[in-house]
Motif scaffolding. Structure first.
Motif, PDB file in Angstrom:
ATOM      1  N   PHE A 267       0.651  -1.464  -0.059  1.00  0.00           N
ATOM      2  CA  PHE A 267       0.116   0.018  -0.131  1.00  0.00           C
ATOM      3  C   PHE A 267       0.994   1.392  -0.191  1.00  0.00           C
ATOM      4  CE2 PHE A 267       0.368  -1.385   4.442  1.00  0.00           C
ATOM      5  CZ  PHE A 267       1.222  -0.003   4.768  1.00  0.00           C
ATOM      6  N   ASP A 268      -0.143   2.852  -0.205  1.00  0.00           N
ATOM      7  CA  ASP A 268       0.456   3.761  -0.121  1.00  0.00           C
ATOM      8  C   ASP A 268       0.347   4.090   1.070  1.00  0.00           C
ATOM      9  OD1 ASP A 268       2.389   4.182  -2.558  1.00  0.00           O
ATOM     10  OD2 ASP A 268       0.300   4.144  -3.695  1.00  0.00           O
ATOM     11  N   TYR A 269       1.684   4.936   1.873  1.00  0.00           N
ATOM     12  CA  TYR A 269       1.008   5.566   3.556  1.00  0.00           C
ATOM     13  C   TYR A 269       1.279   6.742   3.005  1.00  0.00           C
ATOM     14  CZ  TYR A 269       3.000   6.446   8.140  1.00  0.00           C
ATOM     15  OH  TYR A 269       2.931   6.840   8.861  1.00  0.00           O
TER      16      TYR A 269
ATOM     17  N   ILE B  31      -4.590  -3.885  11.371  1.00  0.00           N
ATOM     18  CA  ILE B  31      -3.700  -4.955  10.593  1.00  0.00           C
ATOM     19  C   ILE B  31      -3.012  -5.941  11.322  1.00  0.00           C
ATOM     20  CG2 ILE B  31      -0.825  -4.441  10.793  1.00  0.00           C
ATOM     21  CD1 ILE B  31      -0.586  -1.452  12.216  1.00  0.00           C
TER      22      ILE B  31
ATOM     23  N   ARG C 257      -2.571  -8.198   7.749  1.00  0.00           N
ATOM     24  CA  ARG C 257      -1.869  -9.681   7.821  1.00  0.00           C
ATOM     25  C   ARG C 257      -2.782 -10.879   7.067  1.00  0.00           C
ATOM     26  NH1 ARG C 257      -0.121  -8.695  13.889  1.00  0.00           N
ATOM     27  NH2 ARG C 257      -1.566  -9.558  13.921  1.00  0.00           N
TER      28      ARG C 257
ATOM     29  N   ALA D 179       4.614  -1.022  -4.052  1.00  0.00           N
ATOM     30  CA  ALA D 179       4.514   0.979  -3.268  1.00  0.00           C
ATOM     31  C   ALA D 179       5.735   1.744  -3.375  1.00  0.00           C
ATOM     32  CB  ALA D 179       3.983   0.954  -1.580  1.00  0.00           C
TER      33      ALA D 179
ATOM     34  N   GLU E 219       9.388  -0.800   2.261  1.00  0.00           N
ATOM     35  CA  GLU E 219       8.251  -0.945   2.291  1.00  0.00           C
ATOM     36  C   GLU E 219       7.047  -0.668   3.817  1.00  0.00           C
ATOM     37  OE1 GLU E 219       6.271  -3.178  -0.998  1.00  0.00           O
ATOM     38  OE2 GLU E 219       7.592  -4.905  -0.431  1.00  0.00           O
ATOM     39  N   PRO E 220       6.289   0.438   2.715  1.00  0.00           N
ATOM     40  CA  PRO E 220       5.514   1.112   4.339  1.00  0.00           C
ATOM     41  C   PRO E 220       4.849  -0.623   4.620  1.00  0.00           C
ATOM     42  CG  PRO E 220       4.665   2.231   2.203  1.00  0.00           C
ATOM     43  CD  PRO E 220       6.161   0.885   2.027  1.00  0.00           C
ATOM     44  N   ARG E 221       4.544  -1.480   3.921  1.00  0.00           N
ATOM     45  CA  ARG E 221       3.933  -2.399   5.112  1.00  0.00           C
ATOM     46  C   ARG E 221       4.854  -3.267   5.530  1.00  0.00           C
ATOM     47  NH1 ARG E 221       3.109  -7.648   0.003  1.00  0.00           N
ATOM     48  NH2 ARG E 221       4.782  -6.537  -0.901  1.00  0.00           N
TER      49      ARG E 221
ATOM     50  N   LEU F 236       6.251  -4.694   8.492  1.00  0.00           N
ATOM     51  CA  LEU F 236       6.335  -4.686   9.996  1.00  0.00           C
ATOM     52  C   LEU F 236       6.847  -4.176  11.009  1.00  0.00           C
ATOM     53  CD1 LEU F 236       3.402  -7.460  10.781  1.00  0.00           C
ATOM     54  CD2 LEU F 236       3.348  -5.531  10.528  1.00  0.00           C
TER      55      LEU F 236
ATOM     56  N   HIS G 249       9.487  -7.312  12.054  1.00  0.00           N
ATOM     57  CA  HIS G 249      10.349  -7.726  10.493  1.00  0.00           C
ATOM     58  C   HIS G 249      11.405  -6.998  10.133  1.00  0.00           C
ATOM     59  CE1 HIS G 249       6.445  -9.989   9.140  1.00  0.00           C
ATOM     60  NE2 HIS G 249       7.548 -10.674  10.142  1.00  0.00           N
TER      61      HIS G 249
ATOM     62  N   ASP H  79       2.029 -13.793  15.461  1.00  0.00           N
ATOM     63  CA  ASP H  79       1.389 -12.962  14.680  1.00  0.00           C
ATOM     64  C   ASP H  79      -0.393 -13.085  14.096  1.00  0.00           C
ATOM     65  OD1 ASP H  79       2.354 -12.607  12.059  1.00  0.00           O
ATOM     66  OD2 ASP H  79       2.786 -14.200  10.867  1.00  0.00           O
TER      67      ASP H  79
ATOM     68  N   LYS I 143       3.146  -4.251  20.451  1.00  0.00           N
ATOM     69  CA  LYS I 143       3.054  -5.428  19.792  1.00  0.00           C
ATOM     70  C   LYS I 143       3.933  -4.904  18.479  1.00  0.00           C
ATOM     71  CE  LYS I 143       0.105  -8.319  22.403  1.00  0.00           C
ATOM     72  NZ  LYS I 143      -0.720  -8.853  22.453  1.00  0.00           N
TER      73      LYS I 143
ATOM     74  N   CYS J 110       4.088  -6.679  15.936  1.00  0.00           N
ATOM     75  CA  CYS J 110       3.756  -7.224  14.587  1.00  0.00           C
ATOM     76  C   CYS J 110       2.838  -6.739  14.060  1.00  0.00           C
ATOM     77  CB  CYS J 110       3.394  -8.841  15.213  1.00  0.00           C
ATOM     78  SG  CYS J 110       2.336  -9.141  16.020  1.00  0.00           S
ATOM     79  N   THR J 111       2.358  -5.192  15.059  1.00  0.00           N
ATOM     80  CA  THR J 111       0.939  -5.059  14.588  1.00  0.00           C
ATOM     81  C   THR J 111       1.307  -2.979  14.574  1.00  0.00           C
ATOM     82  OG1 THR J 111      -0.167  -6.725  16.814  1.00  0.00           O
ATOM     83  CG2 THR J 111      -1.927  -5.020  15.815  1.00  0.00           C
ATOM     84  N   MET J 112       2.463  -2.968  14.267  1.00  0.00           N
ATOM     85  CA  MET J 112       2.684  -1.757  13.892  1.00  0.00           C
ATOM     86  C   MET J 112       3.927  -1.569  12.841  1.00  0.00           C
ATOM     87  SD  MET J 112       4.606   0.203  16.579  1.00  0.00           S
ATOM     88  CE  MET J 112       4.972   1.919  16.731  1.00  0.00           C
ATOM     89  N   PHE J 113       3.451  -0.605  12.562  1.00  0.00           N
ATOM     90  CA  PHE J 113       4.662  -0.761  10.803  1.00  0.00           C
ATOM     91  C   PHE J 113       5.613  -0.150  11.230  1.00  0.00           C
ATOM     92  CE2 PHE J 113       0.440  -0.609   8.550  1.00  0.00           C
ATOM     93  CZ  PHE J 113       0.245  -2.271   7.904  1.00  0.00           C
TER      94      PHE J 113
ATOM     95  N   VAL K 118       7.483   1.689   9.465  1.00  0.00           N
ATOM     96  CA  VAL K 118       7.641   3.718   9.257  1.00  0.00           C
ATOM     97  C   VAL K 118       6.033   4.567  10.235  1.00  0.00           C
ATOM     98  CG1 VAL K 118       5.125   3.428   7.522  1.00  0.00           C
ATOM     99  CG2 VAL K 118       6.523   5.292   7.755  1.00  0.00           C
ATOM    100  N   GLN K 119       5.765   3.262  10.953  1.00  0.00           N
ATOM    101  CA  GLN K 119       5.574   4.174  12.208  1.00  0.00           C
ATOM    102  C   GLN K 119       6.065   4.687  13.393  1.00  0.00           C
ATOM    103  OE1 GLN K 119       1.311   1.516  12.498  1.00  0.00           O
ATOM    104  NE2 GLN K 119       0.155   3.545  12.644  1.00  0.00           N
TER     105      GLN K 119
END
Lengths: 291, 170
Positions: free
Chosen positions: A6-8, A38, A42, B2, B21-23, B25, B28, B44, B61, B63-66, B68-69
């Motif tokens: 996706f684009d952010y 999220i 996933r 993206a 990539e923004p996606r 996590l 990762h 997961d 968590k 695993c529940t944040m990108f 980029v955030q």
């Protein structure tokens, strides 16, 4: 598991966020706490092409009493409600619900407004806000409007809001002199969704008679439900055992649970009755000054 | 694909920058981009808490944040515990009280406990259990985990603590 690409975008103002949503239409999703979105991404249950992250917009979090109402900013995390002294002292229903949502780590990130517009019938805030008669402040392409909670939920995971809308906060009636509330949640373990939960709120007049009542139900229908007949069974009466019993039975009638591995239809319906009675007793005690 | 984004984060006091990539996590990013594999991926599904890191001191968590955030934020992972090559109190507690068996949940357990003790240096047993209730230990070693946190709390408050494990450990 890896979400789809996706684009952010991380706008720093509400206007910028609204323009991004207007530009991208259905493609875009709003990201607040992300504790539901999220995981869905996933699993690829959600594959938005664009995410508009609200977390860089200043001034959208906080719980305050102002101008005769309680205001919960859209980016307020569950944990902030849970820890708020104001909420603990004056809004026991909100405090109790905030304390049992998901688990403590999720509560640090997930937001009240995000949870509401996710519209999961097993979400806790929907029942609470129905019991409180909350309103959502929504900004959209045509400006600002207030959406009563009774008009929010359409069905599971679906609200009456449009893709271009952003919730900016939640407005609740201020706690009266003799008001009380309680949240009763039955869950298998911390972090599980409710098997059944009941939100109750009562306002008493000087004679101890219910002048207002709110009862919201969690996880027993396609959306969070408001048990209006149960509320009517209390208004104009003293919240004694007979009135609470009648209201609890009416709440059970209002529920329309489905059977799953958390329980049968009959079990869940009866738990609505049991939890409603417990919540109403505690709400009444609190409103009467015993809480 | 993206467009990639720049992520600049401070992890355990060291600044890192990468284009991802923004996606991606956060978990990762830590494990694959920064080669810091102390943060574990357990479920997961946002249930187990093994991937917990501190973001500006608050357990989240990863695993529940990108990733980029986390841009611009200050992260603590299990690799950031310990000072001058020694163990810090929460690590010492887990060591002394046998707070781990397989060790998989331990990074998350220690980080939520560290955050708890930073806020409340004298927690009750109930408060400790509540604080770790988002972290699963499938060895079911909760009794000793609670004791480990109590040990660390005492060590932080008084400068010393004694193991409750009887006799000389073999």
């Amino acid at each position: 598991m890896i979400p789809a690409a996706f684009d952010y975008h991380a706008p720093t103002s509400l206007d910028e966020a609204l323009s991004l949503l207007a530009a991208h239409g259905d493609e875009a999703k709003v990201l607040a706490g992300g504790q539901s979105l999220i995981p869905m991404m996933r699993f690829r249950l959600a594959e938005p092409g664009v995410l508009v992250d609200l977390n860089h917009i200043e001034g959208m979090a906080g719980v305050t009493e102002e101008d005769g109402h309680l205001w919960i900013g859209a980016l307020t995390r569950h944990a902030e409600v849970e820890r708020s002294d104001l909420v603990r002292k004056r809004y026991p229903l909100l405090h109790e619900a905030a304390s049992v949502i998901a688990d403590p780590i999720v509560r640090n990130r997930g937001t009240v407004a995000g949870s509401l517009v996710h519209a999961d019938p097993a979400g806790d805030w929907g029942a609470v806000m129905l019991a409180c008669g909350a309103e959502l402040e929504v900004h959209g392409p045509d400006g600002q409007r207030m959406v009563p909670i009774d008009e929010l939920f359409v069905t599971t995971f679906m609200t009456s809001l449009s893709p271009g809308d952003i919730v900016t906060g939640i407005k609740l009636p201020i706690a009266g002199k003799r008001s009380g509330g309680a949240y009763e949640k039955l869950e298998r373990k911390v972090g599980d969704f409710a098997t059944v939960a009941v939100a109750a709120r009562l306002e008493l007049d000087d004679d101890g008679v219910c002048s207002a009542a709110g009862i919201g139900l969690t996880a027993v229908g396609a959306t969070n439900l408001r048990a209006q007949d149960a509320e009517k069974a209390l208004i104009g009466k003293k919240p004694d055992e007979a009135a609470i019993d009648a209201a609890s039975r009416a709440a059970a009638e209002a529920a329309s649970p489905t059977a799953d591995n958390r329980g049968s239809v009959e079990y869940k319906r009866d738990m609505v009755r049991v939890l409603s009675a417990r919540a109403l007793r505690r709400a009444a005690a609190h409103a009467g000054g015993e809480g | 694909m993206a467009e990639t984004v720049t992520v600049k984060v401070t992890v355990n006091g060291v600044e890192h920058e990468a284009r991802v990539e923004p996606r991606m996590l956060l978990v990762h990013f830590l494990r694959d981009e920064l080669d810091m594999t102390g943060t574990h991926i357990g479920c997961d599904t946002t249930n187990c808490g093994a991937c917990t890191v501190l973001v500006d001191g608050v357990p989240m968590k990863s695993c529940t944040m990108f990733a980029v955030q986390a841009d611009g934020h200050d992260l603590t992972t299990v690799e950031g515990l310990g000072d001058n090559g020694g163990l810090e109190p929460i690590q010492e507690g887990f060591h002394q009280e046998h707070g781990l068996q397989c060790g998989f949940c331990t990074p998350g357990m220690m980080l939520v406990s560290k955050a708890l003790l930073a806020e409340n240096p004298d927690p009750s047993e109930a408060e400790i259990r509540r604080a770790i209730s988002g972290n699963l230990c499938r060895c079911t070693g909760y009794q000793n985990i609670v004791k480990s946190v109590q040990y660390a709390a005492k060590k932080i408050r008084t400068g010393s603590a004694e193991s409750t494990v009887g006799g000389g450990a073999s």
